[in-house]
Design an enzyme around this catalytic site. Structure first.
Site, PDB file in Angstrom:
ATOM      1  N   LEU A  13       0.315  -1.216   0.108  1.00  0.00           N
ATOM      2  CA  LEU A  13      -0.061  -0.034   0.365  1.00  0.00           C
ATOM      3  C   LEU A  13       0.972   1.654  -0.291  1.00  0.00           C
ATOM      4  O   LEU A  13       1.772   1.297   0.626  1.00  0.00           O
ATOM      5  CB  LEU A  13      -0.640   0.087   0.888  1.00  0.00           C
ATOM      6  CG  LEU A  13      -1.922  -1.174   1.522  1.00  0.00           C
ATOM      7  CD1 LEU A  13      -2.838  -0.618   2.517  1.00  0.00           C
ATOM      8  CD2 LEU A  13      -3.414  -1.173   0.203  1.00  0.00           C
ATOM      9  N   ASP A  14       0.623   2.368  -0.695  1.00  0.00           N
ATOM     10  CA  ASP A  14       1.378   3.640  -0.924  1.00  0.00           C
ATOM     11  C   ASP A  14       0.406   3.955   0.552  1.00  0.00           C
ATOM     12  O   ASP A  14       0.059   4.207   1.515  1.00  0.00           O
ATOM     13  CB  ASP A  14       0.457   4.768  -1.896  1.00  0.00           C
ATOM     14  CG  ASP A  14      -0.481   4.698  -2.062  1.00  0.00           C
ATOM     15  OD1 ASP A  14      -1.542   5.073  -1.023  1.00  0.00           O
ATOM     16  OD2 ASP A  14      -1.124   4.718  -3.575  1.00  0.00           O
ATOM     17  N   SER A  15       0.894   5.288   0.672  1.00  0.00           N
ATOM     18  CA  SER A  15       0.433   6.483   1.827  1.00  0.00           C
ATOM     19  C   SER A  15      -0.979   6.855   1.747  1.00  0.00           C
ATOM     20  O   SER A  15      -1.254   7.343   3.725  1.00  0.00           O
ATOM     21  CB  SER A  15       1.496   7.679   2.382  1.00  0.00           C
ATOM     22  OG  SER A  15       1.076   8.446   0.989  1.00  0.00           O
ATOM     23  N   HIS A  18      -3.591   2.871  -0.593  1.00  0.00           N
ATOM     24  CA  HIS A  18      -3.835   2.212  -1.896  1.00  0.00           C
ATOM     25  C   HIS A  18      -2.944   1.224  -2.759  1.00  0.00           C
ATOM     26  O   HIS A  18      -1.887   1.633  -1.998  1.00  0.00           O
ATOM     27  CB  HIS A  18      -4.338   3.271  -3.603  1.00  0.00           C
ATOM     28  CG  HIS A  18      -4.985   3.992  -3.393  1.00  0.00           C
ATOM     29  ND1 HIS A  18      -5.097   5.373  -2.522  1.00  0.00           N
ATOM     30  CD2 HIS A  18      -6.821   4.440  -2.988  1.00  0.00           C
ATOM     31  CE1 HIS A  18      -6.737   6.274  -2.661  1.00  0.00           C
ATOM     32  NE2 HIS A  18      -6.969   5.026  -2.599  1.00  0.00           N
TER      33      HIS A  18
END
Length: 68
Positions: A13-15, A18
């Site tokens: 996941l990104d910050s 997502h």
């Protein structure tokens, strides 16, 4: 048609929570190897001196993938 189920891991996941777009390519590649395993295609390719290469991919996102 094949169906491949997996669980999204936290480090993918990104910050914003997502799944990073590049991670989807890893999912597709893992699914491809699972298809090879289920259908014995890998042995077919080896026996016939063939080498399967992905040269292009197009992704159409239908919905967001979530954690777990």
């Amino acid at each position: 048609m094949f169906e491949y189920k997996l669980s999204v891991r936290g480090y993918e996941l990104d910050s914003y929570g997502h799944v990073n777009n590049a991670v989807y390519l890893n999912y597709f590649e893992q699914a491809r190897w699972e298809i090879f395993r289920q259908t014995d295609l890998l042995n077919y390719f080896r026996d016939n001196h063939l080498f399967l290469v992905v040269t292009e991919m197009q992704v159409r996102y239908s919905r967001e993938v979530t954690l777990f």
